[in-house]
Design an enzyme around this catalytic site. Sequence first.
Site, PDB file in Angstrom:
ATOM      1  N   TYR A 144       0.849  -1.189   0.000  1.00 22.52           N
ATOM      2  CA  TYR A 144       0.000   0.000   0.000  1.00 22.52           C
ATOM      3  C   TYR A 144       0.882   1.234   0.000  1.00 22.52           C
ATOM      4  O   TYR A 144       1.823   1.342   0.789  1.00 22.52           O
ATOM      5  CB  TYR A 144      -0.888  -0.001   1.252  1.00 22.52           C
ATOM      6  CG  TYR A 144      -1.845   1.179   1.325  1.00 22.52           C
ATOM      7  CD1 TYR A 144      -2.847   1.335   0.381  1.00 22.52           C
ATOM      8  CD2 TYR A 144      -1.728   2.132   2.344  1.00 22.52           C
ATOM      9  CE1 TYR A 144      -3.731   2.410   0.443  1.00 22.52           C
ATOM     10  CE2 TYR A 144      -2.608   3.200   2.418  1.00 22.52           C
ATOM     11  CZ  TYR A 144      -3.605   3.342   1.465  1.00 22.52           C
ATOM     12  OH  TYR A 144      -4.471   4.407   1.536  1.00 22.52           O
ATOM     13  N   ASP A 239       9.150   2.775   0.219  1.00 24.89           N
ATOM     14  CA  ASP A 239       8.060   3.409   0.946  1.00 24.89           C
ATOM     15  C   ASP A 239       8.210   3.013   2.405  1.00 24.89           C
ATOM     16  O   ASP A 239       7.797   1.928   2.819  1.00 24.89           O
ATOM     17  CB  ASP A 239       6.717   2.960   0.374  1.00 24.89           C
ATOM     18  CG  ASP A 239       5.549   3.521   1.172  1.00 24.89           C
ATOM     19  OD1 ASP A 239       5.803   4.182   2.201  1.00 24.89           O
ATOM     20  OD2 ASP A 239       4.401   3.299   0.765  1.00 24.89           O
ATOM     21  N   LYS A 267       3.487   8.675   9.092  1.00 24.07           N
ATOM     22  CA  LYS A 267       3.247   8.044  10.391  1.00 24.07           C
ATOM     23  C   LYS A 267       4.205   8.568  11.483  1.00 24.07           C
ATOM     24  O   LYS A 267       4.049   9.682  11.920  1.00 24.07           O
ATOM     25  CB  LYS A 267       3.245   6.525  10.227  1.00 24.07           C
ATOM     26  CG  LYS A 267       2.118   6.126   9.234  1.00 24.07           C
ATOM     27  CD  LYS A 267       1.729   4.685   9.208  1.00 24.07           C
ATOM     28  CE  LYS A 267       0.435   4.523   8.428  1.00 24.07           C
ATOM     29  NZ  LYS A 267       0.534   3.807   7.171  1.00 24.07           N
TER      30      LYS A 267
HETATM   31  C1  PLP Z   1      -0.043   4.329   5.803  1.00 22.67           C
HETATM   32  C2  PLP Z   1       0.774   4.110   4.604  1.00 22.67           C
HETATM   33  C3  PLP Z   1       0.731   4.990   3.508  1.00 22.67           C
HETATM   34  C4  PLP Z   1      -0.268   6.104   3.405  1.00 22.67           C
HETATM   35  O1  PLP Z   1      -0.087   7.088   4.363  1.00 22.67           O
HETATM   36  P1  PLP Z   1      -1.314   8.071   4.701  1.00 22.67           P
HETATM   37  O2  PLP Z   1      -0.738   9.030   5.680  1.00 22.67           O
HETATM   38  O3  PLP Z   1      -2.406   7.204   5.237  1.00 22.67           O
HETATM   39  O4  PLP Z   1      -1.700   8.733   3.438  1.00 22.67           O
HETATM   40  C5  PLP Z   1       1.624   4.791   2.486  1.00 22.67           C
HETATM   41  N1  PLP Z   1       2.505   3.781   2.515  1.00 22.67           N
HETATM   42  C6  PLP Z   1       2.568   2.911   3.527  1.00 22.67           C
HETATM   43  C7  PLP Z   1       3.589   1.818   3.517  1.00 22.67           C
HETATM   44  C8  PLP Z   1       1.689   3.030   4.604  1.00 22.67           C
HETATM   45  O5  PLP Z   1       1.730   2.136   5.589  1.00 22.67           O
END
Ligand code: PLP
Length: 428
Positions: A144, A239, A267
């Site tokens: 994601y 990411d 995060k």
């Molecule tokens: C949570 C998450 C996102 C998205 O971040 P948001 O602040 O919810 O837009 C992108 N990449 C990873 C790996 C994530 O866990």
Amino acid sequence: MIYKRSSQLFAEAEKVIPGGVNSPVRAFKAVGGTPIFVKSAKGAYLYDEDGNRLIDYINSWGPMILGHAFEPVVQAVIEKAKLGTSFGMPTELETQIAALAVAMVPNIDKIRFVNSGTEACMSAVRLARGFTKRDKIIKFAGCYHGHSDSFLIQAGSGAITFGSPNSPGVTEGTAKDTLLANYNDLENVKTLIEANENEIAAIIVEPVAGNMGCIPPNKGFLEGLRTFCTENGILLIFDEVMTGFRLARGGVQELFNVDADIVCFGKVIGGGLPVGAFAAREEIMNYLAPLGPVYQAGTLSGNPLAMAAGLAMLQTLDDDRAIFQRLADKTAYLHEGIDKVLKANNVVFTINRIGSMISVHFDARPVVDLKTAGNGDNETFKKFFHGLLNEGVYIAPSAYETWFITDALSYEDLDFTIQAIDKVAKTF
Ligand SMILES: *Cc1c(COP(=O)(O)O)cnc(C)c1O
């Protein structure tokens, strides 16, 4: 436990908010029932609108690595708020957090702050496309990277939970530039690169996957991606929105000693306020406006409250070097405890764990990619989830999620959780 007021509040919310929630994973669609409404949180605990206390293993989906309402973060936000909440002009604070992030993370020279992980990943891909002058990207099924169009193709937890891996509203034109590979499958990546020679701008990957349960990379997987990228003029995007400042001071680059070209954060970096960031070597970052041609902007980017929270968080993680080992030790203790009680109750399961990330899957086979993550028995998971909720332990309402261990959790909390799991497993 009774969740009467939460149910009432949810019914009110459903009238004016689609599905009653502002982010789909918060709904209890995959497990049934209605979401818990939070009143406050402190340390390892959530306090809900019915007066229940819950031990929290979601922790805002990752940010609260030091526990809820961590005092230095709260104080920093209060002090800054008194001085004005947004200026749309530069502040010294932005340079301070940028310098600290650049010092903590290997292999990056410059960083730009945005407002979410979604924005960070979206901007990182645009930058990679601008820099390489190529259009296509490779992403992995079950990873994601936020909800922007290019990524909503087999996008992990939320999207799988709701059975819409490919969202309507994403045009075919956009979707055709996203090539899909299986996680931990280098051969698959190699085939895609060969079939799209000189067309791929970037490979974007969760270097430790956390949105299909917790799935660490197989030995050699990240190194293999690095080699492919270097050989083919492709940028490697890690990411690290979930793993950054969590699995190590310098994230997965440090942990596995593999360099990415662009790194995305979110995060933890915001200390619980809406923050994302992306970072790279100078030659890549200088491609961004106003220095370079790739446009990227934000009215509230670098917001002083958000930067103050993030800086207080990163300073604590930078000062307390033992923290990551402490978190890993607690997670290992929880792993052993869960392992013991589930075995004692003859439950079929697999546990994946790395650092302070852990996931429990109700299937005996190894979970290494999206397909194997789907083997888990969802009926057992539902009983597990609601059973734990009833005992005052809050895990994510989907079998595709990782649990996050925080520094605020005590060994007593972990023992309580293990005992609760033992109790619940007896009802399977
Ligand atoms: C949570 C998450 C996102 C998205 O971040 P948001 O602040 O919810 O837009 C992108 N990449 C990873 C790996 C994530 O866990």
